[in-house]
Design a protein around this motif. Structure first.
Motif, PDB file in Angstrom:
ATOM      1  N   GLN A   1       0.842  -1.015  -0.155  1.00  0.00           N
ATOM      2  CA  GLN A   1       0.235   0.069  -0.090  1.00  0.00           C
ATOM      3  C   GLN A   1       0.982   1.258  -0.020  1.00  0.00           C
ATOM      4  O   GLN A   1       0.528   2.318  -0.602  1.00  0.00           O
ATOM      5  CB  GLN A   1      -0.942   0.117   1.257  1.00  0.00           C
ATOM      6  CG  GLN A   1      -2.034  -1.053   1.235  1.00  0.00           C
ATOM      7  CD  GLN A   1      -1.675  -2.517   1.683  1.00  0.00           C
ATOM      8  OE1 GLN A   1      -0.272  -2.780   2.035  1.00  0.00           O
ATOM      9  NE2 GLN A   1      -2.347  -3.180   2.377  1.00  0.00           N
TER      10      GLN A   1
ATOM     11  N   THR B   1      -1.801   2.915  -3.120  1.00  0.00           N
ATOM     12  CA  THR B   1      -3.274   2.487  -3.227  1.00  0.00           C
ATOM     13  C   THR B   1      -3.419   1.394  -2.195  1.00  0.00           C
ATOM     14  O   THR B   1      -2.545   0.574  -1.679  1.00  0.00           O
ATOM     15  CB  THR B   1      -3.454   1.936  -4.759  1.00  0.00           C
ATOM     16  OG1 THR B   1      -4.840   1.655  -4.752  1.00  0.00           O
ATOM     17  CG2 THR B   1      -2.702   0.765  -4.930  1.00  0.00           C
ATOM     18  N   THR B   2      -4.589   1.377  -1.952  1.00  0.00           N
ATOM     19  CA  THR B   2      -4.939   0.270  -0.944  1.00  0.00           C
ATOM     20  C   THR B   2      -6.082  -0.739  -1.571  1.00  0.00           C
ATOM     21  O   THR B   2      -6.633  -1.622  -1.136  1.00  0.00           O
ATOM     22  CB  THR B   2      -5.858   0.801   0.358  1.00  0.00           C
ATOM     23  OG1 THR B   2      -6.951   1.524  -0.162  1.00  0.00           O
ATOM     24  CG2 THR B   2      -4.900   1.695   1.111  1.00  0.00           C
TER      25      THR B   2
ATOM     26  N   GLU C   1      -6.332  -2.170  -8.497  1.00  0.00           N
ATOM     27  CA  GLU C   1      -5.735  -0.919  -8.835  1.00  0.00           C
ATOM     28  C   GLU C   1      -4.091  -1.226  -9.107  1.00  0.00           C
ATOM     29  O   GLU C   1      -3.337  -0.795  -9.901  1.00  0.00           O
ATOM     30  CB  GLU C   1      -5.832   0.288  -8.032  1.00  0.00           C
ATOM     31  CG  GLU C   1      -7.152   0.970  -8.188  1.00  0.00           C
ATOM     32  CD  GLU C   1      -7.260   2.261  -7.214  1.00  0.00           C
ATOM     33  OE1 GLU C   1      -6.493   2.636  -6.660  1.00  0.00           O
ATOM     34  OE2 GLU C   1      -8.552   2.937  -7.183  1.00  0.00           O
TER      35      GLU C   1
END
Length: 358
Positions: free
Chosen positions: A201, A206-207, A211
């Motif tokens: 992450q 991003t988490t 994505e």
């Protein structure tokens, strides 16, 4: 002589005296700044200082972008010293004047914090450790061509941002080693989620797993989920590139930087103890030949010794701004004592298709 004629001539002369002909004067960069080098045996970096300390550096840079571009390609690094720079805003304005398209720090491997916009802290790594020489993000498909460092507060001792000219490093590396890497390239394997190094992450910003997966596909980065949160990535990249503007060959990779043999004995033991508890080796990173075969420690030691021979270390001064060509010059950091605050911005993305990969 006729008094009327004399009066007319005097009037004409007075007219000329109060309306002198003006001649255009061309002001060259050298007229406003001093250019020199830090030591007689090296041209890395070029040092630029103002003749007038009150000089407006951003305004000068906007007018001299071609001058900066030519000199950066020639020397690889330019140090601006003695200008009135001390605030974050000064750095922002000066960086903007260089007309660099700044980038986010994605797929990074070291902790750094965003300050404002696309300006970050320099790597937040314990001050007692050295950060080895490397070219920023050499393992991604889109790396920054330029890096700007700004020193707001120099350390009490140490903390130099070390530099090395990668053209000179390339020339020093034995032909047998260069041939091996030209043929086999190099591989980087990373593990996330095992409690060592950055999380996925943090590294990818991003988490959302989908994505991350989409990014990996775009970036030619192989990935494998090992459980719910553990991630393995690997990629194969060239070790040698040609600079897109100078066409010179450069040693441009993280082969040495992330090879396990470069870890201190203490940190390597921590890694090994941690990985023994897992189902498979889960080192945060390691490098190999492109086919997955291990790179012997002697090869790594040979390249590392060349890095050391080419290393330049100049103590920071408050207000210094250092501009690097990221392909021509590698950077790192010496250990330090006391408070140290160095900001960084990177940009002008390059891609392999535009960089003459070998």
């Amino acid at each position: 002589m006729n008094p009327t004629t004399e009066s007319k001539r005097d009037s004409s002369l007075k007219s000329l005296a109060i309306k002198p002909t003006r001649r255009a004067i061309s002001v060259q960069p050298a007229d406003l700044v001093k250019q020199s080098f830090l030591r007689p045996d090296s041209t890395l970096p070029l040092l630029i200082e103002p003749k007038d300390p009150a000089m407006d550096l951003p305004a000068w840079l906007r007018a001299q972008r071609d001058f900066i571009h030519r000199h950066l390609l020639r020397y690889g690094a330019i140090l601006f010293r003695g200008f009135a720079l001390d605030r974050l805003q000064d750095f922002e304005q000066t960086a903007a004047a260089l007309d660099i398209h700044f980038m986010d720090y994605v797929e990074g491997a070291t902790p750094r914090k965003p300050v404002r916009g696309k300006i970050y802290t320099s790597t937040e790594y314990p001050p007692e450790y050295k950060i080895a020489l490397h070219n920023e993000l050499s393992y991604v498909t889109t790396w920054p061509m330029k890096i700007c460092f700004f020193c707001q507060r120099a350390a009490e001792s140490g903390g130099e941002t070390i530099l090395a000219d990668m053209r000179r490093v390339y020339r020093r590396i034995p032909e047998a080693i260069k041939t091996e890497f030209k043929q086999r390239q190099w591989r980087l394997v990373r593990h996330y989620g095992y409690g060592l190094g950055l999380s996925w992450q943090q590294s990818f910003g991003t988490t959302v797993k989908t994505e991350l997966e989409a990014y990996c596909r775009r970036a030619q980065l192989n990935f494998q989920w090992l459980g719910d949160e553990n991630l393995k990535t690997w990629c194969v990249r060239p070790a040698i590139h040609h600079h897109p503007f100078t066409r010179e060959p450069v040693w441009f990779n993280h082969v040495v930087f992330w090879h396990l043999s470069q870890l201190s004995a203490q940190i390597r033991q921590v890694f090994e103890n941690h990985c023994q508890k897992q189902a498979e080796p889960c080192y945060p990173y390691n490098t190999y030949y492109g086919d997955g075969a291990p790179i012997d420690a002697d090869t790594i030691a040979t390249i590392d010794a060349i890095y050391r021979q080419e290393t330049i270390a100049e103590p920071w001064r408050n207000g210094d701004l250092l501009l690097l060509d990221n392909m021509l010059v590698a950077h790192g950091r010496n250990p330090f004592q006391g408070q140290r605050k160095v900001l960084v911005a990177m940009g002008d993305p390059a891609r392999p298709s535009k960089a003459g990969i070998q």
